[in-house]
Design a protein around this motif. Sequence first.
Motif, PDB file in Angstrom:
ATOM      1  N   UNK A  44       0.806  -1.213   0.000  1.00 11.91           N
ATOM      2  CA  UNK A  44       0.000   0.000   0.000  1.00 11.91           C
ATOM      3  C   UNK A  44       0.846   1.274   0.000  1.00 11.91           C
ATOM      4  N   UNK A  45       2.166   1.127   0.056  1.00  7.83           N
ATOM      5  CA  UNK A  45       3.026   2.306   0.088  1.00  7.83           C
ATOM      6  C   UNK A  45       2.906   3.105  -1.207  1.00  7.83           C
ATOM      7  N   UNK A  46       2.822   2.413  -2.319  1.00  8.00           N
ATOM      8  CA  UNK A  46       2.710   3.107  -3.600  1.00  8.00           C
ATOM      9  C   UNK A  46       1.326   3.610  -3.941  1.00  8.00           C
TER      10      UNK A  46
ATOM     11  N   UNK B 123      -9.283   4.847   0.052  1.00  7.38           N
ATOM     12  CA  UNK B 123      -8.656   5.835   0.953  1.00  7.38           C
ATOM     13  C   UNK B 123      -8.804   5.458   2.422  1.00  7.38           C
ATOM     14  N   UNK B 124      -9.980   4.951   2.798  1.00  2.00           N
ATOM     15  CA  UNK B 124     -10.156   4.526   4.190  1.00  2.00           C
ATOM     16  C   UNK B 124      -9.285   3.325   4.508  1.00  2.00           C
ATOM     17  N   UNK B 125      -9.155   2.411   3.549  1.00  2.74           N
ATOM     18  CA  UNK B 125      -8.319   1.230   3.763  1.00  2.74           C
ATOM     19  C   UNK B 125      -6.858   1.619   3.948  1.00  2.74           C
ATOM     20  N   UNK B 126      -6.362   2.508   3.108  1.00  2.00           N
ATOM     21  CA  UNK B 126      -4.969   2.950   3.219  1.00  2.00           C
ATOM     22  C   UNK B 126      -4.732   3.676   4.542  1.00  2.00           C
ATOM     23  N   UNK B 127      -5.669   4.532   4.923  1.00  2.86           N
ATOM     24  CA  UNK B 127      -5.553   5.226   6.209  1.00  2.86           C
ATOM     25  C   UNK B 127      -5.526   4.229   7.350  1.00  2.86           C
ATOM     26  N   UNK B 128      -6.408   3.260   7.294  1.00  2.00           N
ATOM     27  CA  UNK B 128      -6.476   2.227   8.324  1.00  2.00           C
ATOM     28  C   UNK B 128      -5.155   1.461   8.426  1.00  2.00           C
ATOM     29  N   UNK B 129      -4.558   1.141   7.309  1.00  2.00           N
ATOM     30  CA  UNK B 129      -3.318   0.361   7.300  1.00  2.00           C
ATOM     31  C   UNK B 129      -2.139   1.191   7.775  1.00  2.00           C
TER      32      UNK B 129
ATOM     33  N   UNK C  37     -11.551   2.070  10.112  1.00  2.00           N
ATOM     34  CA  UNK C  37     -12.095   0.713  10.127  1.00  2.00           C
ATOM     35  C   UNK C  37     -13.614   0.729  10.027  1.00  2.00           C
ATOM     36  N   UNK C  38     -14.238   1.723  10.647  1.00  2.00           N
ATOM     37  CA  UNK C  38     -15.696   1.836  10.562  1.00  2.00           C
ATOM     38  C   UNK C  38     -16.144   2.122   9.132  1.00  2.00           C
ATOM     39  N   UNK C  39     -15.343   2.903   8.405  1.00  2.00           N
ATOM     40  CA  UNK C  39     -15.679   3.178   7.005  1.00  2.00           C
ATOM     41  C   UNK C  39     -15.482   1.920   6.168  1.00  2.00           C
ATOM     42  N   UNK C  40     -14.344   1.270   6.335  1.00  2.00           N
ATOM     43  CA  UNK C  40     -14.057   0.054   5.565  1.00  2.00           C
ATOM     44  C   UNK C  40     -15.097  -1.024   5.853  1.00  2.00           C
ATOM     45  N   UNK C  41     -15.570  -1.085   7.095  1.00  2.00           N
ATOM     46  CA  UNK C  41     -16.532  -2.125   7.475  1.00  2.00           C
ATOM     47  C   UNK C  41     -17.844  -2.029   6.713  1.00  2.00           C
ATOM     48  N   UNK C  42     -18.156  -0.860   6.178  1.00  2.00           N
ATOM     49  CA  UNK C  42     -19.422  -0.694   5.476  1.00  2.00           C
ATOM     50  C   UNK C  42     -19.370  -1.224   4.041  1.00  2.00           C
TER      51      UNK C  42
END
Length: 235
Positions: free
Chosen positions: A43-45, A63-69, A113-118
């Motif tokens: 996800x770095x790139x 974007x939410x997934x990258x932020x979460x990671x 995580x709450x965003x990704x969960x949806x």
Amino acid sequence: MATDTTTTAPARPPGTVSWWRRPWIAPLAIVTAVFLATALPRYVGLDPARSLVPTDRGPAFYPALVTHIFTGSVMLSAAVLQLWPWLRAHHPRVHRWSGRVYVASAIPTSIAALVVAQFPSGGVAQQVANTFLGVLLLTFTLLGYRAVRQRRFADHREWMVRSTALAFSIVTNRFWSTVLIAAYAPGALTDPDIGFGSPEIEGAAVASAWVSWIVNLMFAEWWIHRKPKRRSRVR
């Protein structure tokens, strides 16, 4: 007249227990480092094509997934420092700052995580499991932070143990997903044609989404409420 020359050795300060009595900290650090080294580079790139999970789930998902990671990687690294008794005893300032870093990273991690969960791949059951995880992680972290601000250190420790247990559910999820895939779809471990979208894989993903954090939280509750062993007297 004979004198008693027996003296009582001073008690060890907290955190100076021999390393072998805390055998879990080194394996935990190694597992965390391996997990981050294998998951983070994808996800770095900022290339959605390299994501471990499908990203065609709406514009907010990646974007939410990258932020979460990214923030989750900082959170796990800080959590390892927080769980190190020697560091807490000998370098309290580092312990305090790593705790602040943990809280500062756990908050956006749980919100992301709450965003990704949806946008679940396994339906409503997985959505509910991950939503619960995000809500509890955020709640426990904030309760732990409030407790330490109020100098309720015992409560702070309990809430942060629960928060850390949930934080590491992403690590244990790798273990449980492998076990559950072997149970639900054993052919998927050797057949690359069986992947996301198959009912067996989705069933394993749903089960892992629940088991990974519930088992961790149960262990945390046992750890908090266990009866400590009586220390032998030192002459």
